[in-house]
Design a protein around this motif. Structure first.
Motif, short mmCIF file in Angstrom:
data_model
loop_
_atom_site.label_atom_id
_atom_site.label_comp_id
_atom_site.label_asym_id
_atom_site.label_seq_id
_atom_site.Cartn_x
_atom_site.Cartn_y
_atom_site.Cartn_z
N HIS A 16 -155.33 -9.47 12.10
CA HIS A 16 -154.95 -8.29 11.32
C HIS A 16 -153.78 -7.55 11.98
O HIS A 16 -152.86 -7.09 11.28
CB HIS A 16 -156.16 -7.37 11.17
CG HIS A 16 -155.89 -6.14 10.37
ND1 HIS A 16 -155.60 -6.17 9.03
CD2 HIS A 16 -155.85 -4.83 10.73
CE1 HIS A 16 -155.39 -4.94 8.59
NE2 HIS A 16 -155.54 -4.12 9.61
N GLU A 17 -153.81 -7.44 13.30
CA GLU A 17 -152.69 -6.78 14.01
C GLU A 17 -151.40 -7.54 13.77
O GLU A 17 -150.35 -6.95 13.55
CB GLU A 17 -153.00 -6.68 15.50
CG GLU A 17 -154.01 -5.61 15.84
CD GLU A 17 -153.60 -4.22 15.37
OE1 GLU A 17 -152.44 -3.81 15.62
OE2 GLU A 17 -154.44 -3.55 14.73
N TRP A 18 -151.46 -8.88 13.84
CA TRP A 18 -150.26 -9.67 13.58
C TRP A 18 -149.72 -9.40 12.19
O TRP A 18 -148.51 -9.26 11.99
CB TRP A 18 -150.56 -11.16 13.66
CG TRP A 18 -150.76 -11.73 15.02
CD1 TRP A 18 -150.30 -11.24 16.22
CD2 TRP A 18 -151.46 -12.92 15.34
NE1 TRP A 18 -150.68 -12.05 17.24
CE2 TRP A 18 -151.39 -13.10 16.73
CE3 TRP A 18 -152.14 -13.86 14.57
CZ2 TRP A 18 -151.97 -14.18 17.38
CZ3 TRP A 18 -152.72 -14.93 15.20
CH2 TRP A 18 -152.64 -15.09 16.60
N MET A 19 -150.61 -9.33 11.21
CA MET A 19 -150.18 -9.23 9.83
C MET A 19 -149.70 -7.84 9.44
O MET A 19 -149.26 -7.62 8.32
CB MET A 19 -151.29 -9.72 8.89
CG MET A 19 -151.64 -11.20 9.08
SD MET A 19 -150.21 -12.32 9.17
CE MET A 19 -149.59 -12.22 7.51
N LYS A 20 -149.71 -6.93 10.38
CA LYS A 20 -149.07 -5.63 10.16
C LYS A 20 -147.55 -5.75 10.26
O LYS A 20 -146.83 -4.86 9.84
CB LYS A 20 -149.58 -4.60 11.17
CG LYS A 20 -151.00 -4.17 10.91
CD LYS A 20 -151.44 -3.14 11.94
CE LYS A 20 -152.86 -2.68 11.70
NZ LYS A 20 -153.30 -1.71 12.74
N SER A 21 -147.08 -6.86 10.80
CA SER A 21 -145.65 -7.10 10.95
C SER A 21 -145.03 -7.42 9.59
O SER A 21 -145.42 -8.38 8.93
CB SER A 21 -145.42 -8.27 11.90
OG SER A 21 -144.11 -8.80 11.75
N GLU A 22 -144.04 -6.62 9.20
CA GLU A 22 -143.34 -6.88 7.93
C GLU A 22 -142.68 -8.25 7.95
O GLU A 22 -142.67 -8.96 6.94
CB GLU A 22 -142.31 -5.79 7.66
CG GLU A 22 -142.93 -4.47 7.24
CD GLU A 22 -141.88 -3.43 6.87
OE1 GLU A 22 -140.85 -3.80 6.27
OE2 GLU A 22 -142.11 -2.25 7.18
N GLU A 23 -142.14 -8.64 9.10
CA GLU A 23 -141.47 -9.94 9.21
C GLU A 23 -142.46 -11.08 8.96
O GLU A 23 -142.17 -12.00 8.19
CB GLU A 23 -140.83 -10.11 10.59
CG GLU A 23 -140.18 -11.48 10.76
CD GLU A 23 -139.70 -11.75 12.17
OE1 GLU A 23 -138.84 -12.64 12.30
OE2 GLU A 23 -140.18 -11.12 13.13
N LEU A 24 -143.63 -11.04 9.60
CA LEU A 24 -144.62 -12.10 9.39
C LEU A 24 -145.11 -12.13 7.94
O LEU A 24 -145.30 -13.20 7.37
CB LEU A 24 -145.82 -11.95 10.33
CG LEU A 24 -145.61 -12.41 11.76
CD1 LEU A 24 -146.87 -12.19 12.59
CD2 LEU A 24 -145.19 -13.87 11.82
N ARG A 25 -145.32 -10.95 7.36
CA ARG A 25 -145.75 -10.93 5.95
C ARG A 25 -144.68 -11.53 5.05
O ARG A 25 -144.98 -12.27 4.12
CB ARG A 25 -146.12 -9.51 5.52
CG ARG A 25 -147.44 -9.03 6.09
CD ARG A 25 -148.00 -7.83 5.35
NE ARG A 25 -147.02 -6.81 5.04
CZ ARG A 25 -146.71 -5.79 5.84
NH1 ARG A 25 -147.29 -5.65 7.01
NH2 ARG A 25 -145.81 -4.91 5.46
N ARG A 26 -143.42 -11.22 5.34
CA ARG A 26 -142.32 -11.77 4.53
C ARG A 26 -142.26 -13.29 4.69
O ARG A 26 -142.17 -14.03 3.71
CB ARG A 26 -141.00 -11.14 4.94
CG ARG A 26 -139.79 -11.66 4.15
CD ARG A 26 -138.48 -11.01 4.58
NE ARG A 26 -138.20 -11.13 6.00
CZ ARG A 26 -137.71 -12.24 6.59
NH1 ARG A 26 -137.47 -13.31 5.88
NH2 ARG A 26 -137.47 -12.26 7.88
N LEU A 27 -142.35 -13.77 5.93
CA LEU A 27 -142.25 -15.20 6.19
C LEU A 27 -143.44 -15.99 5.65
O LEU A 27 -143.31 -17.19 5.37
CB LEU A 27 -142.11 -15.45 7.70
CG LEU A 27 -140.80 -14.98 8.32
CD1 LEU A 27 -140.86 -15.07 9.84
CD2 LEU A 27 -139.62 -15.78 7.78
N THR A 28 -144.59 -15.36 5.52
CA THR A 28 -145.79 -16.04 5.03
C THR A 28 -146.14 -15.66 3.59
O THR A 28 -147.18 -16.08 3.08
CB THR A 28 -147.00 -15.74 5.94
OG1 THR A 28 -147.24 -14.32 5.96
CG2 THR A 28 -146.78 -16.25 7.35
N ALA A 29 -145.28 -14.87 2.96
CA ALA A 29 -145.51 -14.41 1.58
C ALA A 29 -146.89 -13.77 1.45
O ALA A 29 -147.64 -14.05 0.53
CB ALA A 29 -145.33 -15.55 0.59
N SER A 30 -147.22 -12.91 2.42
CA SER A 30 -148.53 -12.25 2.46
C SER A 30 -148.40 -10.78 2.09
O SER A 30 -147.38 -10.15 2.36
CB SER A 30 -149.13 -12.35 3.86
OG SER A 30 -149.32 -13.69 4.23
#
Length: 139
Positions: free
Chosen positions: A28-42
């Motif tokens: 969950h902490e990782w997925m707070k990253s806008e970059e990771l969400r953008r790269l994973t379409a999350s």
């Protein structure tokens, strides 16, 4: 996918373990990253939604998820929690349940300090071998 619920896959650089509720806070902490969400379409999720998602992925027949652990940390520091060794995740999505040879693999090395070391490459290769082995076992 319950098929991998008691499986640990050991490689040279990574250890793949089933995605459990123990891993959710770090994920969950990782997925707070806008970059990771953008790269994973999350989409952004609350912690409770992340726990619900983890449970649903464990139950889905068409998904197999492992958490990628940094093998060096995991093996050289006895008693270290899996959460502190987490590097990312790797997923197998079966695109046709009638034909288990059809699928998609994706990997995310979310921990910046673990990128560029070949962990993602090894995780994908291990998942390909695991997926092929489970198909052979089922036939």
């Amino acid at each position: 996918m319950r098929l991998n619920q008691n499986i640990l896959l050991l490689g040279k650089k990574v250890v793949l373990v089933p995605y459990t509720s123990e891993h959710v806070p770090r994920y969950h902490e990782w997925m707070k990253s806008e970059e990771l969400r953008r790269l994973t379409a999350s989409e952004p999720l609350t912690l409770e939604q992340e726990y619900t998602m983890q449970r649903s992925w464990r139950e889905d027949a068409d998904k197999c998820t492992f958490i990628v652990l940094d093998a060096e940390k995991w093996q050289t520091q006895p008693g270290t929690s899996e959460e502190s060794c987490m590097a990312g995740d790797v997923n197998l999505f079966l695109t046709d349940l009638g034909d288990p040879s059809l699928g998609e693999i994706e990997v995310m090395i979310a921990e910046p300090s673990c990128r560029g070391q070949g962990l993602g490459t090894e995780a994908v290769l291990m998942m390909m071998l695991y997926g092929g082995d489970t198909q052979t076992d089922d036939e």
